[in-house]
Scaffold this motif. Structure first.
Motif, PDB file in Angstrom:
ATOM      1  N   VAL A 103       0.843  -1.203   0.000  1.00 22.57           N
ATOM      2  CA  VAL A 103       0.000   0.000   0.000  1.00 22.57           C
ATOM      3  C   VAL A 103       0.874   1.247   0.000  1.00 22.57           C
ATOM      4  O   VAL A 103       1.763   1.388   0.852  1.00 22.57           O
ATOM      5  CB  VAL A 103      -0.920   0.029   1.239  1.00 22.57           C
ATOM      6  CG1 VAL A 103      -1.864   1.225   1.161  1.00 22.57           C
ATOM      7  CG2 VAL A 103      -1.698  -1.270   1.363  1.00 22.57           C
ATOM      8  N   LEU A 104       0.624   2.133  -0.953  1.00 22.61           N
ATOM      9  CA  LEU A 104       1.255   3.446  -0.960  1.00 22.61           C
ATOM     10  C   LEU A 104       0.219   4.462  -0.509  1.00 22.61           C
ATOM     11  O   LEU A 104      -0.869   4.547  -1.101  1.00 22.61           O
ATOM     12  CB  LEU A 104       1.776   3.798  -2.352  1.00 22.61           C
ATOM     13  CG  LEU A 104       2.456   5.179  -2.495  1.00 22.61           C
ATOM     14  CD1 LEU A 104       3.640   5.103  -3.440  1.00 22.61           C
ATOM     15  CD2 LEU A 104       1.467   6.242  -2.985  1.00 22.61           C
ATOM     16  N   THR A 105       0.519   5.221   0.539  1.00 21.27           N
ATOM     17  CA  THR A 105      -0.415   6.196   1.091  1.00 21.27           C
ATOM     18  C   THR A 105       0.190   7.598   0.996  1.00 21.27           C
ATOM     19  O   THR A 105       1.348   7.798   1.375  1.00 21.27           O
ATOM     20  CB  THR A 105      -0.727   5.880   2.563  1.00 21.27           C
ATOM     21  OG1 THR A 105      -1.212   4.540   2.658  1.00 21.27           O
ATOM     22  CG2 THR A 105      -1.787   6.822   3.112  1.00 21.27           C
ATOM     23  N   SER A 106      -0.585   8.559   0.495  1.00 22.42           N
ATOM     24  CA  SER A 106      -0.139   9.949   0.399  1.00 22.42           C
ATOM     25  C   SER A 106      -1.129  10.843   1.130  1.00 22.42           C
ATOM     26  O   SER A 106      -2.339  10.625   1.062  1.00 22.42           O
ATOM     27  CB  SER A 106      -0.044  10.388  -1.065  1.00 22.42           C
ATOM     28  OG  SER A 106       0.862   9.559  -1.776  1.00 22.42           O
ATOM     29  N   ARG A 107      -0.594  11.875   1.793  1.00 20.92           N
ATOM     30  CA  ARG A 107      -1.462  12.721   2.617  1.00 20.92           C
ATOM     31  C   ARG A 107      -2.373  13.629   1.787  1.00 20.92           C
ATOM     32  O   ARG A 107      -3.415  14.080   2.266  1.00 20.92           O
ATOM     33  CB  ARG A 107      -0.633  13.570   3.579  1.00 20.92           C
ATOM     34  CG  ARG A 107       0.237  14.624   2.924  1.00 20.92           C
ATOM     35  CD  ARG A 107       0.916  15.523   3.957  1.00 20.92           C
ATOM     36  NE  ARG A 107       1.847  14.755   4.747  1.00 20.92           N
ATOM     37  CZ  ARG A 107       3.130  14.577   4.426  1.00 20.92           C
ATOM     38  NH1 ARG A 107       3.601  15.093   3.299  1.00 20.92           N
ATOM     39  NH2 ARG A 107       3.939  13.889   5.187  1.00 20.92           N
ATOM     40  N   ASP A 108      -1.960  13.913   0.539  1.00 18.47           N
ATOM     41  CA  ASP A 108      -2.792  14.763  -0.315  1.00 18.47           C
ATOM     42  C   ASP A 108      -2.516  14.426  -1.783  1.00 18.47           C
ATOM     43  O   ASP A 108      -1.621  13.635  -2.098  1.00 18.47           O
ATOM     44  CB  ASP A 108      -2.536  16.244  -0.052  1.00 18.47           C
ATOM     45  CG  ASP A 108      -1.051  16.613  -0.118  1.00 18.47           C
ATOM     46  OD1 ASP A 108      -0.362  16.113  -1.030  1.00 18.47           O
ATOM     47  OD2 ASP A 108      -0.593  17.376   0.747  1.00 18.47           O
ATOM     48  N   LYS A 109      -3.288  15.031  -2.673  1.00 21.62           N
ATOM     49  CA  LYS A 109      -3.198  14.699  -4.096  1.00 21.62           C
ATOM     50  C   LYS A 109      -1.835  15.071  -4.675  1.00 21.62           C
ATOM     51  O   LYS A 109      -1.281  14.343  -5.506  1.00 21.62           O
ATOM     52  CB  LYS A 109      -4.315  15.404  -4.861  1.00 21.62           C
ATOM     53  CG  LYS A 109      -4.412  14.959  -6.313  1.00 21.62           C
ATOM     54  CD  LYS A 109      -5.626  15.573  -7.007  1.00 21.62           C
ATOM     55  CE  LYS A 109      -5.746  15.062  -8.439  1.00 21.62           C
ATOM     56  NZ  LYS A 109      -6.938  15.634  -9.123  1.00 21.62           N
ATOM     57  N   ALA A 110      -1.268  16.213  -4.232  1.00 20.00           N
ATOM     58  CA  ALA A 110       0.024  16.650  -4.766  1.00 20.00           C
ATOM     59  C   ALA A 110       1.121  15.639  -4.435  1.00 20.00           C
ATOM     60  O   ALA A 110       1.934  15.275  -5.302  1.00 20.00           O
ATOM     61  CB  ALA A 110       0.380  18.022  -4.197  1.00 20.00           C
ATOM     62  N   SER A 111       1.123  15.162  -3.186  1.00 16.85           N
ATOM     63  CA  SER A 111       2.115  14.157  -2.789  1.00 16.85           C
ATOM     64  C   SER A 111       1.901  12.866  -3.569  1.00 16.85           C
ATOM     65  O   SER A 111       2.858  12.204  -3.989  1.00 16.85           O
ATOM     66  CB  SER A 111       2.017  13.883  -1.289  1.00 16.85           C
ATOM     67  OG  SER A 111       2.271  15.042  -0.547  1.00 16.85           O
ATOM     68  N   GLN A 143       0.572  12.474  -6.586  1.00 17.85           N
ATOM     69  CA  GLN A 143       1.014  12.602  -7.976  1.00 17.85           C
ATOM     70  C   GLN A 143       2.538  12.535  -8.093  1.00 17.85           C
ATOM     71  O   GLN A 143       3.076  12.048  -9.082  1.00 17.85           O
ATOM     72  CB  GLN A 143       0.482  13.915  -8.558  1.00 17.85           C
ATOM     73  CG  GLN A 143      -1.029  13.897  -8.787  1.00 17.85           C
ATOM     74  CD  GLN A 143      -1.570  15.238  -9.236  1.00 17.85           C
ATOM     75  OE1 GLN A 143      -1.005  16.295  -8.922  1.00 17.85           O
ATOM     76  NE2 GLN A 143      -2.677  15.213  -9.972  1.00 17.85           N
ATOM     77  N   LYS A 144       3.230  13.020  -7.074  1.00 22.43           N
ATOM     78  CA  LYS A 144       4.691  13.005  -7.085  1.00 22.43           C
ATOM     79  C   LYS A 144       5.254  11.602  -6.842  1.00 22.43           C
ATOM     80  O   LYS A 144       6.250  11.203  -7.441  1.00 22.43           O
ATOM     81  CB  LYS A 144       5.222  13.967  -6.015  1.00 22.43           C
ATOM     82  CG  LYS A 144       6.759  14.034  -5.933  1.00 22.43           C
ATOM     83  CD  LYS A 144       7.213  15.157  -5.032  1.00 22.43           C
ATOM     84  CE  LYS A 144       6.908  14.851  -3.572  1.00 22.43           C
ATOM     85  NZ  LYS A 144       7.848  13.848  -3.022  1.00 22.43           N
ATOM     86  N   ASP A 145       4.575  10.819  -5.978  1.00 16.60           N
ATOM     87  CA  ASP A 145       5.152   9.551  -5.504  1.00 16.60           C
ATOM     88  C   ASP A 145       4.510   8.290  -6.058  1.00 16.60           C
ATOM     89  O   ASP A 145       5.023   7.197  -5.848  1.00 16.60           O
ATOM     90  CB  ASP A 145       5.070   9.492  -3.971  1.00 16.60           C
ATOM     91  CG  ASP A 145       5.890  10.573  -3.292  1.00 16.60           C
ATOM     92  OD1 ASP A 145       6.898  10.973  -3.891  1.00 16.60           O
ATOM     93  OD2 ASP A 145       5.529  10.989  -2.183  1.00 16.60           O
ATOM     94  N   SER A 146       3.353   8.407  -6.715  1.00 18.63           N
ATOM     95  CA  SER A 146       2.562   7.216  -7.034  1.00 18.63           C
ATOM     96  C   SER A 146       3.295   6.209  -7.916  1.00 18.63           C
ATOM     97  O   SER A 146       3.035   5.002  -7.849  1.00 18.63           O
ATOM     98  CB  SER A 146       1.238   7.620  -7.686  1.00 18.63           C
ATOM     99  OG  SER A 146       1.472   8.359  -8.867  1.00 18.63           O
TER     100      SER A 146
END
Length: 387
Positions: free
Chosen positions: A76-84, A86-89
């Motif tokens: 599972v990859l979890t990001s705190r917001d959409k910008a993060s 898009q950068k890390d997905s």
């Protein structure tokens, strides 16, 4: 990112993902399914689902599911917001492409080549050779519980491929007209009744050969549950409880002694099976919840969970006096149960016994002034002042 392995009852990735989507749908909503797919470094299939943020869940996630021999891994990859996000997905797929499966040392060291051979045939999709191997394994190794467990799991995870014009359900594949782009139907994977029966028969046989293996008893109960056969599920649970009551020191889980006393482990298992029906929120399944909970209270009268569950059943029916009686029993067993005190307070309010309600809420606050129930107790006491 974090990695995990699905429960041992799941061998096929599609079955596990369908269950996961269903359980998470209320919080996450429906995912974008199979946005990417490929093979790991050593050739195991994977695919990725995307879970955008929703009103009830602010984080963005994508999950990579990997079909391993006799199991499912997921990262599972979890990001705190959409910008993060898009950068890390893209990092998730980079990890999946480098993943390598390691053969468990126990399987290699045991000298039993059947498990290793089974894994090999599964990887090769050599279906015609698997069933004869499983039969030989049971015949040649009659004292090996894994021969029965692996056989049952194999049959349980067999699915019929159904192509139809119906809309895709959770875990199904969409069919789309290439020319028009319109959705035309779905491909689903449905359980085969004959294989479900075969799996149950194998585990029934295993419970007589290895009655101390409670993972086998629970696996059998799970199959009956999935098949909608509550009578056999309840019968299995009763037999399991009877063995535990007669041989508490002999009970094992996956071949190892329990890490906690049987009189704590078993009623908690019964609680889990009961919750399956409670969550369905209909009258017939509530009765099934009640039957399993009653079994727990009868056989484990010193364990509070069953009494809490029976109280919940009566509360759903609006039978407040009975609900309070069972909650009082639960609270007598576990004096430090803040949840039971909160429930007693709420039931007392329903009965318009505000004096008792105030006493229960105040006692809960004393035990847990800042815990998860503190806010509920404070709000209840404020409302009682108005009354």
């Amino acid at each position: 990112m974090d990695a995990n392995v699905a429960g041992t009852e799941f061998e096929g990735v599609n079955v596990f993902v369908a269950m996961a989507i269903k359980e998470m749908e209320k919080i996450h909503g429906r995912p974008k399914e199979k946005i990417a797919s490929g093979k790991t470094k050593d050739g195991h299939d994977y695919f990725i689902n995307e879970y955008p943020a929703t009103k009830t869940y602010s984080q963005w996630e994508r999950v990579g599911y990997v079909q391993l021999p006799r199991g499912v891994a997921f990262i599972v990859l979890t990001s705190r917001d959409k910008a993060s996000y898009q950068k890390d997905s893209d990092k998730l797929e980079k990890v999946l492409k480098t993943l390598v499966y390691l053969e468990p040392k126990s399987a290699i060291a045991s000298g039993n080549g059947y498990a290793a051979r089974y894994d090999q045939l599964k990887d090769q999709h050599a279906e015609a050779q698997i069933e004869p191997l499983l039969t030989e394994w049971r015949e040649k190794a009659p004292d090996d519980p894994d021969a029965w467990i692996t056989s049952a799991n194999y049959y349980f995870n067999q699915r019929q491929v159904v192509i139809s014009a119906k809309k895709p359900d959770t875990g199904d594949f969409k069919l789309t007209n290439k020319k028009t782009g319109k959705q035309t139907g779905s491909i689903s994977f449905e359980q085969d009744q004959g294989n479900m029966t075969r799996a149950a028969d194998l585990l029934e046989e295993a419970t007589t050969k290895f009655p101390d293996r409670f993972d086998i008893w629970c696996g059998l109960a799970f199959i009956y549950q999935e098949n909608g056969d509550f009578d056999n599920e309840l019968s299995t649970l009763k037999k399991m409880v009877a063995y535990a009551r007669d041989h508490p020191a002999q009970v094992k889980w996956q071949g190892e002694p329990l890490e906690e006393p049987a009189d704590k482990f078993v009623p908690e298992k019964l609680h889990e099976y009961g919750l399956y029906y409670e969550k369905k929120e209909n009258a017939e399944d509530d009765k099934r919840w009640f039957q399993i909970s009653t079994l727990a209270t009868q056989q484990y009268p010193n364990h509070a969970e069953g009494f809490n569950d029976v109280a919940g059943y009566y509360a759903d029916l609006g039978e407040w006096q009975k609900a309070r009686e069972f909650l009082e029993k639960a609270q007598q067993i576990d004096r430090k149960s803040v949840g039971a005190l909160i429930n007693l307070g709420n039931v007392s309010v329903k009965m318009k016994d505000f004096t008792s309600a105030r006493k229960y809420f105040e006692e809960a606050l004393k035990l847990e002034p800042n815990g998860q129930y503190a806010q509920e107790a404070k709000e209840a006491l404020r409302n009682l002042k108005k009354k």
